[in-house]
Write a protein that holds these residues in place. Structure first.
Motif, mmCIF file in Angstrom:
data_model
loop_
_atom_site.group_PDB
_atom_site.id
_atom_site.type_symbol
_atom_site.label_atom_id
_atom_site.label_comp_id
_atom_site.label_asym_id
_atom_site.label_seq_id
_atom_site.Cartn_x
_atom_site.Cartn_y
_atom_site.Cartn_z
ATOM 1 N N THR A 1 0.793 -1.140 0.054
ATOM 2 C CA THR A 1 -0.078 0.190 -0.105
ATOM 3 C C THR A 1 0.954 1.287 -0.006
ATOM 4 O OG1 THR A 1 -1.728 -1.049 1.108
ATOM 5 C CG2 THR A 1 -1.953 1.174 1.330
ATOM 6 N N VAL A 2 0.700 2.338 -1.103
ATOM 7 C CA VAL A 2 1.032 3.258 -0.820
ATOM 8 C C VAL A 2 0.258 4.519 -0.233
ATOM 9 C CG1 VAL A 2 2.160 5.138 -2.277
ATOM 10 C CG2 VAL A 2 2.660 2.830 -2.954
ATOM 11 N N TYR A 3 0.802 5.507 0.433
ATOM 12 C CA TYR A 3 -0.007 6.550 1.007
ATOM 13 C C TYR A 3 0.750 7.786 0.476
ATOM 14 C CZ TYR A 3 -0.889 2.737 4.435
ATOM 15 O OH TYR A 3 -1.066 1.315 4.877
ATOM 16 N N LEU A 4 -0.647 8.797 0.616
ATOM 17 C CA LEU A 4 -0.174 10.272 0.349
ATOM 18 C C LEU A 4 -0.684 11.072 1.556
ATOM 19 C CD1 LEU A 4 1.074 12.093 -1.811
ATOM 20 C CD2 LEU A 4 -1.192 12.546 -2.368
ATOM 21 N N GLN A 5 0.088 11.547 2.343
ATOM 22 C CA GLN A 5 -0.179 12.232 3.513
ATOM 23 C C GLN A 5 -0.276 13.689 2.943
ATOM 24 O OE1 GLN A 5 -1.152 11.573 6.645
ATOM 25 N NE2 GLN A 5 -1.697 13.635 6.967
ATOM 26 N N MET A 6 -1.463 14.359 3.080
ATOM 27 C CA MET A 6 -1.598 15.809 2.618
ATOM 28 C C MET A 6 -1.920 16.670 3.809
ATOM 29 S SD MET A 6 -3.963 14.803 -0.926
ATOM 30 C CE MET A 6 -5.317 14.585 0.064
ATOM 31 N N ASN A 7 -1.088 17.583 3.900
ATOM 32 C CA ASN A 7 -1.127 18.485 5.297
ATOM 33 C C ASN A 7 -1.312 19.882 4.505
ATOM 34 O OD1 ASN A 7 -0.711 16.564 6.878
ATOM 35 N ND2 ASN A 7 1.419 16.547 7.080
ATOM 36 N N SER A 8 -1.807 20.887 5.156
ATOM 37 C CA SER A 8 -1.974 22.171 5.087
ATOM 38 C C SER A 8 -2.701 22.348 3.715
ATOM 39 C CB SER A 8 -0.518 22.767 4.992
ATOM 40 O OG SER A 8 0.124 22.783 6.166
ATOM 41 N N LEU A 9 -3.854 21.549 3.612
ATOM 42 C CA LEU A 9 -4.524 21.498 2.192
ATOM 43 C C LEU A 9 -4.926 22.928 1.813
ATOM 44 C CD1 LEU A 9 -6.591 18.346 2.693
ATOM 45 C CD2 LEU A 9 -5.040 18.668 0.741
ATOM 46 N N LYS A 10 -4.777 23.130 0.645
ATOM 47 C CA LYS A 10 -5.236 24.277 -0.036
ATOM 48 C C LYS A 10 -6.405 24.235 -1.114
ATOM 49 C CE LYS A 10 -0.467 26.104 -0.021
ATOM 50 N NZ LYS A 10 0.623 26.754 -0.955
ATOM 51 N N LEU A 11 -7.140 25.073 -1.450
ATOM 52 C CA LEU A 11 -8.411 24.897 -2.271
ATOM 53 C C LEU A 11 -7.967 24.581 -3.685
ATOM 54 C CD1 LEU A 11 -10.230 28.530 -1.885
ATOM 55 C CD2 LEU A 11 -10.610 26.245 -0.670
ATOM 56 N N GLU A 12 -6.721 24.836 -4.001
ATOM 57 C CA GLU A 12 -6.118 24.523 -5.315
ATOM 58 C C GLU A 12 -5.959 22.680 -5.121
ATOM 59 O OE1 GLU A 12 -5.196 27.306 -3.711
ATOM 60 O OE2 GLU A 12 -3.061 27.626 -3.906
ATOM 61 N N ASP A 13 -5.976 22.313 -3.912
ATOM 62 C CA ASP A 13 -5.653 20.662 -4.010
ATOM 63 C C ASP A 13 -6.818 20.074 -4.578
ATOM 64 O OD1 ASP A 13 -3.492 21.284 -1.113
ATOM 65 O OD2 ASP A 13 -2.929 21.120 -3.345
ATOM 66 N N THR A 14 -8.058 20.715 -4.575
ATOM 67 C CA THR A 14 -9.019 19.891 -4.815
ATOM 68 C C THR A 14 -9.085 19.241 -6.180
ATOM 69 O OG1 THR A 14 -10.384 21.451 -3.669
ATOM 70 C CG2 THR A 14 -11.578 20.305 -5.577
ATOM 71 N N ALA A 15 -9.112 18.090 -6.431
ATOM 72 C CA ALA A 15 -8.999 17.328 -7.561
ATOM 73 C C ALA A 15 -9.230 15.888 -7.505
ATOM 74 C CB ALA A 15 -7.677 17.501 -8.041
ATOM 75 N N VAL A 16 -9.427 15.075 -8.481
ATOM 76 C CA VAL A 16 -9.563 13.695 -8.268
ATOM 77 C C VAL A 16 -8.262 13.179 -8.424
ATOM 78 C CG1 VAL A 16 -10.184 11.402 -9.329
ATOM 79 C CG2 VAL A 16 -11.620 13.413 -9.716
ATOM 80 N N TYR A 17 -7.779 12.416 -7.431
ATOM 81 C CA TYR A 17 -6.372 11.895 -7.129
ATOM 82 C C TYR A 17 -6.339 10.432 -7.572
ATOM 83 C CZ TYR A 17 -4.828 15.814 -4.669
ATOM 84 O OH TYR A 17 -4.635 17.206 -4.196
ATOM 85 N N TYR A 18 -5.406 10.211 -8.335
ATOM 86 C CA TYR A 18 -5.219 8.672 -9.232
ATOM 87 C C TYR A 18 -3.866 8.138 -8.633
ATOM 88 C CZ TYR A 18 -8.873 10.132 -12.198
ATOM 89 O OH TYR A 18 -9.901 10.657 -12.819
ATOM 90 N N CYS A 19 -4.042 6.871 -8.338
ATOM 91 C CA CYS A 19 -2.672 6.023 -8.148
ATOM 92 C C CYS A 19 -2.032 5.373 -9.321
ATOM 93 C CB CYS A 19 -2.850 5.119 -6.837
ATOM 94 S SG CYS A 19 -1.646 4.116 -6.243
ATOM 95 N N ALA A 20 -0.885 5.437 -9.685
ATOM 96 C CA ALA A 20 -0.428 4.619 -10.745
ATOM 97 C C ALA A 20 0.863 3.690 -10.446
ATOM 98 C CB ALA A 20 -0.172 5.643 -11.604
ATOM 99 N N ALA A 21 1.008 2.731 -11.168
ATOM 100 C CA ALA A 21 2.115 2.001 -11.005
ATOM 101 C C ALA A 21 2.795 1.598 -12.439
ATOM 102 C CB ALA A 21 1.903 0.827 -10.151
ATOM 103 N N ARG A 22 4.084 1.470 -12.275
ATOM 104 C CA ARG A 22 4.818 1.072 -13.662
ATOM 105 C C ARG A 22 5.761 0.302 -13.344
ATOM 106 N NH1 ARG A 22 7.872 6.877 -15.489
ATOM 107 N NH2 ARG A 22 8.891 7.099 -13.221
ATOM 108 N N PRO A 23 6.101 -0.511 -14.289
ATOM 109 C CA PRO A 23 7.268 -1.563 -14.208
ATOM 110 C C PRO A 23 8.794 -1.008 -14.183
ATOM 111 C CG PRO A 23 6.481 -1.887 -16.360
ATOM 112 C CD PRO A 23 5.539 -0.720 -15.517
ATOM 113 N N SER A 24 8.870 0.279 -14.540
ATOM 114 C CA SER A 24 10.172 0.699 -14.745
ATOM 115 C C SER A 24 10.011 2.424 -14.684
ATOM 116 C CB SER A 24 10.937 0.133 -16.020
ATOM 117 O OG SER A 24 12.094 0.879 -16.292
#
Length: 121
Positions: A78-101
């Motif tokens: 599992t990968v985490y994204l800890q987001m602190n001090s959120l700003k209005l401009e952080d509003t979005a759909v967040y996607y996780c991605a993985a790649r082999p290299s």
């Protein structure tokens, strides 16, 4: 194929914190790099942060540097994204991605379905 499932999005106020999770399953042994991206309507998907599968190296977009932290729990794949001090401009759909290299384009990797993060004033 690697399956990715994001969770942890929601509504937050400016200055608050949220933690996103991305659970990986399937052929995770082929994964070498994982990342978070975000997208708002009418804009291209943008890079937020990445971490090597080993967890030893990380990279951040300038817009989130110092506020967001990417981390990985190898035991839980599992990968985490800890987001602190959120700003209005952080509003979005967040996607996780993985790649082999790191040489593989993110667009050629595996993606999750996305989780909405909305920051209000």
């Amino acid at each position: 194929q690697v399956q990715l499932v994001e969770s942890g999005g929601g509504l937050a106020q400016a200055g608050d914190s949220l933690r996103l999770s991305c659970a990986a399953s399937g052929r995770t042994e082929s994964t070498r790099d994982m990342g978070w991206f975000r997208q708002t309507p009418g804009k291209e998907r943008e890079f937020v942060a990445r971490i090597t599968w080993s967890g030893t190296n990380t990279d951040y977009a300038d817009a989130v540097k110092g506020r967001f932290t990417i981390s990985k729990d190898n035991a839980k794949s599992t990968v985490y994204l800890q987001m602190n001090s959120l700003k209005l401009e952080d509003t979005a759909v967040y996607y996780c991605a993985a790649r082999p290299s790191i040489l593989t384009k993110w667009s050629d990797g595996n993606w999750g379905q996305g989780t909405q993060v909305t920051v209000s004033s």
